[in-house]
Write an enzyme that holds these catalytic residues in place. Structure first.
Site, PDB file in Angstrom:
ATOM      1  N   GLY A   1     -97.401 -69.105  50.572  1.00 44.73           N
ATOM      2  CA  GLY A   1     -97.198 -68.938  52.000  1.00 44.73           C
ATOM      3  C   GLY A   1     -97.954 -67.728  52.487  1.00 44.73           C
ATOM      4  O   GLY A   1     -98.779 -67.162  51.773  1.00 44.73           O
TER       5      GLY A   1
ATOM      6  N   ASP B   1     -99.756 -71.773  64.966  1.00 43.29           N
ATOM      7  CA  ASP B   1    -100.508 -72.399  63.877  1.00 43.29           C
ATOM      8  C   ASP B   1     -99.979 -73.810  63.589  1.00 43.29           C
ATOM      9  O   ASP B   1     -99.684 -74.157  62.443  1.00 43.29           O
ATOM     10  CB  ASP B   1    -100.436 -71.540  62.614  1.00 43.29           C
ATOM     11  CG  ASP B   1    -101.518 -71.911  61.589  1.00 43.29           C
ATOM     12  OD1 ASP B   1    -102.509 -72.558  61.981  1.00 43.29           O
ATOM     13  OD2 ASP B   1    -101.362 -71.543  60.411  1.00 43.29           O
TER      14      ASP B   1
END
Length: 353
Positions: A116, A238
């Protein structure tokens, strides 16, 4: 495809100005499709390169501080959308179970499932409820060394991500369950619900299209989650297939709030363009001030295009080429596509009169 008029689509003036980038810069397609650059040990703030990725650093950090203040005020005023608050744990106990598997408090490590923003994502199983959880693991010392602006570090982004997720609860948004932050250790953990289903689009690119029926079902969930965020004046920043998870029952959930921003009101102006290049709106490519919610909507259109057609609406060989196509090239929609879908894509990916 259903109604998306709630997003308030508007015509945008056509811009012929080319984005100001490093001319002829050869960047891998993985870079164009992915924004997870944090696995390296280099600082993100690096002069001209950082300006390409993140826009004006002064505007970026002032906006981040504003987000922190807004989130703090919302928490103080009880403006939390959750029935069950996020559990906050200040003690970290690292151990092993009877089989020699590593444990973090009650959670037994199963396997690494990905990377991540600024850290890794690991699958754990709770020995209390037996459920699986996706845990984002960070090293605070690394976050504090990783600069995202002259006087700011990646810790700011991670803490903002946590603060935003603490106030959210929606069936189409990945749920934050617990935060483990022991002041006596270097470890920091975000315990998230584990979405056991597949990604909307597997791998580094679209898998050839999902078809209109599945795309329609997924779109409803994405729109519901995005409407919820925008209603709370939160910009995701995003939206893309890799940040959309699908459960085994077919529910889409929006994840990864690492570049998200929160606003006090509808004035959602930004200069930062932190998202993934191929899903970036034209005004972001130009380095201009833009509206965050509108940029999310553009990214939704690019994601829908990927889901239905199995390709990206605008993709070049370099960063500059990609941005140039986003700004200047007309949208190509093949013949024979459903008329309502065609109309929706044209409105979502509108960049001219």
């Amino acid at each position: 495809m259903g109604c998306c008029s709630c997003f308030g689509f508007t015509k945008k003036p056509k811009r012929s100005l080319r984005p100001s980038l490093v001319s002829g810069s050869k960047i891998s397609q993985e870079f164009l499709l992915n924004d997870n650059l944090e696995d390296s040990d280099i600082d993100l703030y690096n002069g001209e390169t950082n300006n390409i990725l993140h826009g004006s650093s002064g505007e970026l950090r002032s906006r981040a501080k504003s987000s922190e203040e807004i989130l703090s005020l919302r928490a103080q005023n009880g403006m939390i959308c959750r029935e069950v608050p996020v559990k906050e744990t200040r003690q970290l106990i690292r151990s092993e179970d009877e089989n020699g598997n590593k444990m973090v408090n009650e959670y037994v490590r199963v396997c690494k499932i990905g990377s991540g923003s600024y850290g890794k994502v690991v699958l754990y199983r709770s020995n209390k409820d037996g459920k699986h959880y996706a845990i984002k693991a960070f090293h605070k010392s690394h976050l504090l060394k990783l600069r995202v602006a002259p006087s700011e570090t990646a810790m700011t982004d991670v803490l903002r991500e946590v603060s935003i997720m603490k106030i959210l609860e929606h069936p189409n948004i990945v749920n934050l369950v617990e935060v483990i932050d022991d002041p006596n250790t270097d470890n920091f953990y975000m315990v998230l619900e584990y979405v056991e289903g597949k990604w909307v689009c597997e791998g580094s690119g679209p898998p050839g299209g999902l078809g209109e029926t599945i795309a329609r079902r997924y779109l409803r969930g994405i729109v519901a989650g995005l409407m919820y965020l925008h209603a709370h004046n939160i910009v995701h920043g995003d939206i893309k297939p890799d940040n959309l998870l699908v459960t085994s029952t077919g529910t889409v959930k929006i994840g990864d709030f690492s570049v998200s921003q929160v606003f006090e009101d509808d004035k959602d102006e930004l200069r930062r363009s932190p998202g993934t290049p191929v899903f970036t709106a034209p005004e972001c490519c130009l380095g201009l001030t833009y509206h965050g919610k509108a940029a999310d909507t553009w990214a939704l259109g690019a994601t829908l295009y990927c889901m239905v057609l199995g390709q990206y609406p605008f993709l070049g060989d370099t960063l500059q080429d990609t941005y140039d196509k986003i700004v200047n090239n007309p949208l190509f929609i093949p013949e024979g596509i459903d008329s309502q879908l065609k109309n929706l894509l044209e409105r979502l990916l509108c960049k001219g009169q």
